[in-house]
Motif scaffolding. Structure first.
Motif: not given
Length: 96
Positions: A74-96
């Protein structure tokens, strides 16, 4: 002892008020069950912050309802979810 620490972190950081219920459920499902988390909810998760995210996951693991789950998975999945979200949010292709 750990339970009190997580509760204190959650209370001090107002963790339970930072995400809407639909996104809380989405994040929960992606970590504790099988599912994905939407871009919108990734945004809310990142705003929630890593400290709150970790404390909420750990507190959930302390609940007797989840005693049969493997904490390390579960901890591994929570870290993976966090990292995936962080990468997605930091991605320049996702502009508000």
């Amino acid at each position: 002892m750990a339970m009190k620490e997580n509760d204190q972190i959650i209370k001090e950081n107002n963790c339970e008020t930072k995400m809407g219920l639909p996104c809380v459920l989405e994040a929960f499902t992606s970590i504790f069950e099988t599912g994905s988390i939407s871009n919108k909810c990734c945004g809310e998760l990142v705003v929630l912050g890593k400290v709150c995210h970790s404390a909420l996951v750990k507190r959930t693991l302390e609940n007797l309802l989840f005693k049969d789950l493997c904490p390390s998975k579960i901890i591994a999945k929570s870290i993976q979810t966090w990292n995936n979200c962080l990468a997605l949010i930091d991605s320049p292709s996702l502009s508000a």
